[in-house]
Write a protein that holds these residues in place. Structure first.
Motif, PDB file in Angstrom:
ATOM      1  N   LEU A  13       0.685  -1.248  -0.247  1.00  0.00           N
ATOM      2  CA  LEU A  13      -0.099   0.062   0.059  1.00  0.00           C
ATOM      3  C   LEU A  13       0.877   1.356   0.243  1.00  0.00           C
ATOM      4  N   ILE A  14       1.956   1.131   0.622  1.00  0.00           N
ATOM      5  CA  ILE A  14       2.920   2.154   0.286  1.00  0.00           C
ATOM      6  C   ILE A  14       3.735   2.015  -1.034  1.00  0.00           C
ATOM      7  N   ALA A  15       4.110   0.904  -1.636  1.00  0.00           N
ATOM      8  CA  ALA A  15       5.025   0.996  -2.610  1.00  0.00           C
ATOM      9  C   ALA A  15       4.294   1.064  -3.781  1.00  0.00           C
ATOM     10  N   ILE A  16       3.080   0.792  -4.020  1.00  0.00           N
ATOM     11  CA  ILE A  16       2.258   1.105  -5.369  1.00  0.00           C
ATOM     12  C   ILE A  16       2.177   2.449  -5.605  1.00  0.00           C
ATOM     13  N   ALA A  22       6.539   7.528  -9.573  1.00  0.00           N
ATOM     14  CA  ALA A  22       7.813   7.370 -10.228  1.00  0.00           C
ATOM     15  C   ALA A  22       7.606   7.413 -11.607  1.00  0.00           C
ATOM     16  N   TRP A  23       6.591   6.709 -12.067  1.00  0.00           N
ATOM     17  CA  TRP A  23       6.408   6.852 -13.574  1.00  0.00           C
ATOM     18  C   TRP A  23       5.534   7.844 -14.205  1.00  0.00           C
ATOM     19  N   LEU A  24       4.925   8.713 -13.220  1.00  0.00           N
ATOM     20  CA  LEU A  24       4.357   9.945 -13.453  1.00  0.00           C
ATOM     21  C   LEU A  24       5.571  10.918 -13.623  1.00  0.00           C
ATOM     22  N   ALA A 243      10.026  -6.369  -6.843  1.00  0.00           N
ATOM     23  CA  ALA A 243       9.652  -6.060  -8.381  1.00  0.00           C
ATOM     24  C   ALA A 243       8.830  -7.081  -8.861  1.00  0.00           C
ATOM     25  N   SER A 244       8.456  -8.117  -8.399  1.00  0.00           N
ATOM     26  CA  SER A 244       7.447  -8.923  -8.785  1.00  0.00           C
ATOM     27  C   SER A 244       5.948  -8.587  -8.614  1.00  0.00           C
ATOM     28  N   THR A 245       5.878  -7.639  -7.548  1.00  0.00           N
ATOM     29  CA  THR A 245       4.787  -6.942  -7.061  1.00  0.00           C
ATOM     30  C   THR A 245       4.618  -5.789  -7.851  1.00  0.00           C
ATOM     31  N   LEU A 246       5.554  -5.088  -8.241  1.00  0.00           N
ATOM     32  CA  LEU A 246       5.527  -3.654  -9.178  1.00  0.00           C
ATOM     33  C   LEU A 246       5.500  -3.608 -10.265  1.00  0.00           C
ATOM     34  N   THR A 247       5.918  -4.664 -11.079  1.00  0.00           N
ATOM     35  CA  THR A 247       6.075  -4.587 -12.402  1.00  0.00           C
ATOM     36  C   THR A 247       4.837  -4.347 -13.271  1.00  0.00           C
ATOM     37  N   PRO A 248       3.621  -4.845 -12.918  1.00  0.00           N
ATOM     38  CA  PRO A 248       2.426  -4.571 -13.614  1.00  0.00           C
ATOM     39  C   PRO A 248       2.093  -3.081 -13.641  1.00  0.00           C
ATOM     40  N   TYR A 249       2.460  -2.384 -12.533  1.00  0.00           N
ATOM     41  CA  TYR A 249       2.239  -0.569 -12.463  1.00  0.00           C
ATOM     42  C   TYR A 249       3.023  -0.010 -13.206  1.00  0.00           C
ATOM     43  N   THR A 250       4.223  -0.466 -13.774  1.00  0.00           N
ATOM     44  CA  THR A 250       5.108   0.253 -14.631  1.00  0.00           C
ATOM     45  C   THR A 250       4.308   0.706 -15.897  1.00  0.00           C
ATOM     46  N   LEU A 285       2.994  -8.696 -19.507  1.00  0.00           N
ATOM     47  CA  LEU A 285       2.385  -9.007 -18.324  1.00  0.00           C
ATOM     48  C   LEU A 285       2.482 -10.793 -18.283  1.00  0.00           C
ATOM     49  N   PHE A 286       2.179 -11.260 -19.590  1.00  0.00           N
ATOM     50  CA  PHE A 286       2.174 -12.710 -19.527  1.00  0.00           C
ATOM     51  C   PHE A 286       3.802 -13.218 -19.234  1.00  0.00           C
ATOM     52  N   ILE A 287       4.578 -12.478 -19.831  1.00  0.00           N
ATOM     53  CA  ILE A 287       5.933 -12.983 -19.490  1.00  0.00           C
ATOM     54  C   ILE A 287       6.404 -12.880 -18.057  1.00  0.00           C
ATOM     55  N   TRP A 288       5.898 -11.711 -17.346  1.00  0.00           N
ATOM     56  CA  TRP A 288       5.976 -11.363 -16.101  1.00  0.00           C
ATOM     57  C   TRP A 288       5.581 -12.380 -15.173  1.00  0.00           C
ATOM     58  N   LEU A 289       4.078 -12.741 -15.724  1.00  0.00           N
ATOM     59  CA  LEU A 289       3.400 -13.999 -14.875  1.00  0.00           C
ATOM     60  C   LEU A 289       4.173 -15.313 -14.818  1.00  0.00           C
ATOM     61  N   ARG A 290       4.643 -15.600 -16.250  1.00  0.00           N
ATOM     62  CA  ARG A 290       5.673 -16.894 -16.475  1.00  0.00           C
ATOM     63  C   ARG A 290       6.691 -16.873 -15.445  1.00  0.00           C
ATOM     64  N   GLU A 291       7.519 -15.732 -15.470  1.00  0.00           N
ATOM     65  CA  GLU A 291       8.903 -15.465 -14.722  1.00  0.00           C
ATOM     66  C   GLU A 291       8.418 -15.747 -13.256  1.00  0.00           C
ATOM     67  N   ARG A 292       7.441 -15.237 -12.639  1.00  0.00           N
ATOM     68  CA  ARG A 292       6.907 -15.063 -11.443  1.00  0.00           C
ATOM     69  C   ARG A 292       6.634 -16.609 -10.932  1.00  0.00           C
ATOM     70  N   LYS A 293       5.912 -17.426 -11.869  1.00  0.00           N
ATOM     71  CA  LYS A 293       5.690 -18.786 -11.469  1.00  0.00           C
ATOM     72  C   LYS A 293       6.627 -19.675 -11.451  1.00  0.00           C
ATOM     73  N   LEU A 294       7.745 -19.393 -12.558  1.00  0.00           N
ATOM     74  CA  LEU A 294       8.875 -20.278 -12.550  1.00  0.00           C
ATOM     75  C   LEU A 294       9.906 -19.955 -11.149  1.00  0.00           C
TER      76      LEU A 294
END
Length: 308
Positions: A13-16, A22-24, A243-250, A285-294
């Motif tokens: 809730l702080i990180a997001i 940051a991206w703004l 990073a696994s939590t934050l990647t989608p928000y980039t 996002l698919f690549i991110w999910l796949r890497e997170r699963k692996l």
């Protein structure tokens, strides 16, 4: 091995909000660069000011806190300098491209970087890339083709500059992953600023042009401030979540630039750009999910081996 500051307990809730901020800030950089480029300022001058401002602010803060000599030591200095040059090159290519292309399109192309990184992870880092991720890579590049419409009447050659920016950024990301094993975050940030500032200085002097208005002067100086503040938010965000939590928000970066493109430059995204961006985001996002699963499977396997 040098260690960066340890990460605090997970507090998404702080990180997001921090990663969104940051991206703004980064979206302000591209918007400001396009504004000043259309006002007639050279892209190399803009890139130089982006690095100079951030570098000066970092040095001031380091001096106030007491400069740590370890920040200037690099075990693999050559690669660290190459990394800084790649980041500077990515900025210059991007700043030239935004002069001619919509911000929505340049951001879509730039966000092919995670897809390129995955494709390069095998040959450059020795990481195994499976069938599903290769399919996602191909789909992602298909999304780029949809967005840029290479055979359409509105195709602009500046697309190639934007692709060069994405490629440089991808190689920069691969080197960052490799160098993080031996170099501290402070060392990498210091040399990125140093290389960007010193390498672009001669070109900036040759092409320097004073802004026409006071407002444009503030925007020009603000390039460095936005860069520094964006990286501050980015660093803080990763202290509170992985990073696994934050990647989608980039991917908020594309949304921000779509808004600025429409309301600042009256340049609304085309249907092809929206569709292409959607495909690129989905494949990323698919690549991110796949890497997170692996990664999760490898962690469980390692724990099982320890138990045995």
């Amino acid at each position: 091995m040098k260690q960066s500051a340890g990460r605090k307990a997970d507090q998404p809730l702080i990180a997001i909000p921090l990663i969104l901020c940051a991206w703004l800030m980064f979206s302000f950089i591209d918007t400001s660069a396009k504004w000043l480029a259309l006002a007639g300022l050279a892209s190399v001058q803009l890139a130089f000011m982006r690095y100079l401002g951030a570098f000066v602010i970092s040095l001031i803060l380091l001096n106030r806190e007491g400069i740590d000599r370890d920040s200037f030591k690099a075990e693999r200095l050559g690669l660290v300098l190459v990394r800084g040059a790649l980041l500077a090159g990515s900025t210059v290519f991007n700043f030239i491209a935004v002069r001619y292309l919509s911000l929505t399109l340049t951001s879509t192309i730039l966000f092919s970087a995670p897809i390129i990184v995955t494709a390069l992870a095998g040959p450059l880092l020795g990481e195994r890339v499976g069938l599903w991720r290769w399919l996602a890579i191909l789909v992602g590049f298909g999304g780029i083709l949809i967005a840029v419409q290479p055979f359409g009447a509105d195709f602009h050659p500046a697309v190639f500059l934007s692709m060069c920016a994405a490629t440089c950024f991808s190689l920069y990301a691969v080197l960052t992953r490799k160098l993080s094993e031996t170099e501290s975050t402070a060392t990498l940030q210091f040399y990125a600023g140093l290389v960007g500032t010193t390498s672009l200085l001669p070109f900036a002097i040759l092409q320097w042009q004073n802004p026409a208005t006071t407002a444009d002067w503030f925007i020009l100086v603000g390039l460095g401030f936005f860069g520094w503040l964006g990286h501050e938010f980015l660093t803080r965000a990763h202290e509170y979540a992985p990073a696994s939590t934050l990647t989608p928000y980039t991917y908020s970066f594309i949304l921000y630039l779509a808004v600025w493109s429409a309301f600042v430059f009256n340049d609304w995204p085309t249907l092809n750009t929206i569709l292409g961006a959607t495909v690129v985001i989905a494949s990323g996002l698919f690549i991110w999910l796949r890497e997170r699963k692996l990664a999760r499977e490898q962690t469980l396997s390692a724990r099982a081996n320890l138990i045995r």
